[in-house]
Write a protein that holds these residues in place. Structure first.
Motif: not given
Length: 177
Positions: A18-21, A26-27, A49-52
């Motif tokens: 989760q940290e890496e994602l 930038d969330l 943005k998450i999917l990219r």
């Protein structure tokens, strides 16, 4: 559709924490956690943005793929018809276009042998289920008995032969691409 669960599975399949994602998008990590547990909602822009960051897009993410087939019954085996006399081969699973493996069951009557295959890409693996076989790789013979297995790059001429005059040999053979 469980959006949070689907995002979590996608993240884990990419080997990300989760940290890496969170860093890639930038969330915050807590936002990713809340999202995956369906405790918050998000905008389309944030989802994109998450999917990219996960290497996909909205269309792919929301496409309803049917579950892949898991069980292939004995009656579904596909016989290979152009085998030499005394050799019977069966493709164990069909619809292998999306897979990177072709599994075969090869049955060799006493004294029978497969045709010699030339060089090609990929790897090959075999497990002797019954009997004995000789594996020939570029004119070098390897003797195998029940329970033995083999693995090689398919950049060699190769064939199997049943050296027995009385017993059938059965080999599980995998071509890996």
């Amino acid at each position: 559709m469980d959006l949070g669960e689907k995002l979590k599975k996608l993240r884990l399949s990419r080997g990300l924490t989760q940290e890496e994602l969170a860093m890639r998008t930038d969330l915050s990590r807590s936002f990713i956690s809340q999202l995956e547990s369906n405790r918050t909602s998000l905008s389309i822009d944030t989802l994109e943005k998450i999917l990219r960051a996960l290497g996909t897009d909205l269309k792919t993410f929301f496409s309803e793929e049917e579950e892949p087939k898991v069980v292939y019954k004995k009656e579904e085996r596909v016989p290979i018809y152009d085998e030499p006399e005394g050799v019977s081969s069966y493709l164990l699973i069909s619809e292998t276009e999306t897979k990177k493996i072709d599994p075969f069951l090869v049955i060799l009557k006493p004294g029978a042998q497969t045709e010699e295959e030339g060089y090609h890409e990929g790897d090959e693996f075999g497990f002797v289920l019954q009997g004995r076989v000789d594996l020939w790789l570029d004119n070098v013979r390897y003797k195998l008995s029940q329970g033995d297995c083999f693995y090689y790059k398919a950049d060699k001429k190769h064939m199997l032969k049943n050296p027995s005059k009385k017993k059938e040999a059965i080999v599980l053979w995998l071509e890996i691409y």
